[in-house]
Motif scaffolding. Structure first.
Motif, PDB file in Angstrom:
ATOM      1  N   LYS A 130      46.455  38.515  40.686  1.00 43.96           N
ATOM      2  CA  LYS A 130      45.121  38.061  41.095  1.00 43.96           C
ATOM      3  C   LYS A 130      44.293  39.285  41.471  1.00 43.96           C
ATOM      4  O   LYS A 130      44.596  39.967  42.447  1.00 43.96           O
ATOM      5  N   LEU A 131      43.271  39.547  40.671  1.00 42.04           N
ATOM      6  CA  LEU A 131      42.394  40.675  40.982  1.00 42.04           C
ATOM      7  C   LEU A 131      41.472  40.351  42.139  1.00 42.04           C
ATOM      8  O   LEU A 131      41.035  41.234  42.865  1.00 42.04           O
ATOM      9  N   SER A 162      36.962  34.671  40.785  1.00 36.86           N
ATOM     10  CA  SER A 162      38.257  35.118  40.263  1.00 36.86           C
ATOM     11  C   SER A 162      38.305  34.941  38.745  1.00 36.86           C
ATOM     12  O   SER A 162      38.725  35.843  38.011  1.00 36.86           O
ATOM     13  N   MET A 206      38.476  38.101  36.161  1.00 33.42           N
ATOM     14  CA  MET A 206      39.705  38.181  35.352  1.00 33.42           C
ATOM     15  C   MET A 206      39.377  38.128  33.861  1.00 33.42           C
ATOM     16  O   MET A 206      39.929  38.917  33.064  1.00 33.42           O
ATOM     17  N   SER A 222      39.845  41.376  31.268  1.00 29.69           N
ATOM     18  CA  SER A 222      40.719  41.234  30.094  1.00 29.69           C
ATOM     19  C   SER A 222      39.974  41.601  28.811  1.00 29.69           C
ATOM     20  O   SER A 222      40.493  42.329  27.955  1.00 29.69           O
TER      21      SER A 222
END
Length: 326
Positions: A5-6, A243, A247, A251
Motif C-alpha cells: 500500500k503506497l 490509494s 497506485m 503502475s
C-alpha cells in the motif's frame, strides 16, 4: 503476504485547502503552454506538413547538425529540416515533396538515401516516408476533429451520467491536460505526428477513467452525508479514492518509464507524451477535478429527484382511517 500500500487507507488530507493555489498555477501553466505553441510552434512531422522523411542513425559519434544539413543540401533536393530524433545518435531528415507523380517521389527518396550514404558511409537509414500535401491537410483536420469530439463526447456523457457541473469540471480538466501536453511538445520540439494524436486521445481516455472514479465517490457521499458541508465532503471523497489513484498512476508510469528508457525510438514521442499526461492527470485527479464543483454550487440537492407541482400535491394527500381522502 501483506498487500503493498503506497497510501494508507485512512488518510485525512485537506486537499481543497490548496484549491486556489493549484487552480492559479494550472491557469498560469495553460497560458504558458498556449503562448509556447503560438511563439515556438510545433515540430510537425511529415504526417502533417507533407514531404519525405527518413531516419538516419550514426553508429559512432554523430556529426554536428550543421554539417549534416550542409551535406544534405549538397544532394540537391532543396532545404532540409533536420531534427535530432530519440537519441544523440539519430536524426530525422525531412525534405519537400518534389513535383510530379509517385515515380518522381520515389526517385527523390532514392536520391536522398543514396546521397546520405555517400556523405556518411557508416550511417544507417530507415525507409523513406512520403506524405502528400493533400493527405497531410486531411490528417490535420481529422486529427483535430477526433480530439475535439472525444473531449466533447466525454463531457456530455459525464453530464448525463452525473450533473452538468460534473461535465463542466471534466471538460476543464481535459482541456488542462491536453493544453499542457501541447506545451510539452512546443518546449521540447519533439516531433508532433499521428502518434502524438494517439497519445493525446489515450490521455483523454485515461483522464476519463480517473474522473469518473472520483466523481462517482463524490455522488455516493453526497447521497450518504446530506448534512455535510461540500468542502469536507469533497476532501473525504478524494481521500477515499487516493490509494487507488496513486497506485494506478504509479503502475502506469513505471511501465511507461521503462518503455521510455529502453523502448524503440520510433515511439519515443508517444511514450514521453503519455508519461507526462499520466503525471498531470494524477495531479488533476487530486487537486483540479473537484474545486469546480464548489464554485458551481454542487450540493446534496443536486441528486434529489425533481418532482412536479402536481406530484408534490399528490404526495400531500393522505387517507384517514375511515377511507376519506383529505
Amino acid at each position: 503476504m501483506r498487500l503493498l500500500k503506497l497510501v494508507p487507507e485512512d488518510t485525512n488530507i485537506d486537499f481543497l485547502r490548496w484549491r486556489k493555489v493549484a487552480s492559479a498555477a494550472s491557469f498560469l501553466l495553460v497560458a504558458i503552454s498556449i503562448a509556447l505553441v503560438a511563439v515556438k510552434g510545433l515540430n510537425l512531422g511529415v504526417d502533417f506538413v507533407g514531404g519525405q522523411s527518413v531516419r538516419v542513425e550514426f553508429p559512432g559519434t554523430m556529426p554536428k547538425i550543421d554539417e549534416i544539413r550542409e551535406k544534405v543540401g549538397d544532394i540537391g533536393l532543396g532545404e532540409a529540416t533536420i531534427q535530432q530524433f530519440g537519441s544523440d545518435k539519430a536524426v530525422a531528415i525531412r525534405t519537400a515533396l518534389p513535383e510530379g507523380d509517385k515515380a518522381a517521389a520515389d526517385r527523390a527518396g532514392k536520391q536522398l538515401v543514396d546521397g546520405i550514404h555517400k556523405a556518411f558511409p557508416t550511417a544507417h537509414t530507415g525507409s523513406v516516408e512520403t506524405v502528400s500535401g493533400k493527405v497531410s491537410g486531411e490528417l490535420i483536420r481529422t486529427g483535430a476533429l477526433s480530439l475535439a469530439l472525444a473531449m466533447l463526447g466525454i463531457s456530455i456523457y459525464i453530464w448525463i451520467r452525473f450533473e452538468w457541473q460534473f461535465g463542466v469540471g471534466a471538460l476543464g480538466r481535459l482541456f488542462h491536460e491536453v493544453a499542457l501536453t501541447f506545451g510539452l511538445f512546443a518546449v521540447t520540439q519533439l516531433q508532433f505526428d499521428l502518434n502524438s494524436i494517439a497519445a493525446l486521445l489515450t490521455i483523454v481516455g485515461y483522464s476519463l477513467n480517473d474522473t469518473i472514479v472520483v466523481y462517482d465517490r463524490v455522488r455516493e457521499n453526497l447521497k450518504k452525508y446530506r448534512k455535510m458541508e461540500i468542502v469536507p465532503l469533497l476532501n473525504l471523497s478524494i481521500n477515499e479514492t487516493l490509494s487507488r489513484t496513486v497506485m494506478t498512476s504509479v503502475s502506469v508510469m513505471l511501465a511507461l518509464g521503462m518503455l521510455l528508457l529502453f523502448g524503440p525510438d520510433v515511439i519515443f514521442g508517444f511514450t514521453a507524451a503519455m508519461l507526462f499526461g499520466v503525471f498531470v492527470g494524477t495531479y488533476s485527479s487530486i487537486l483540479m477535478s473537484t474545486p469546480v464543483l464548489v464554485w458551481l454550487k454542487v450540493g446534496p440537492q443536486s441528486f434529489v429527484p425533481r418532482t412536479s407541482a402536481a406530484t408534490e400535491g399528490a404526495e400531500r394527500i393522505t387517507r384517514k382511517d375511515d377511507g376519506a381522502v383529505v
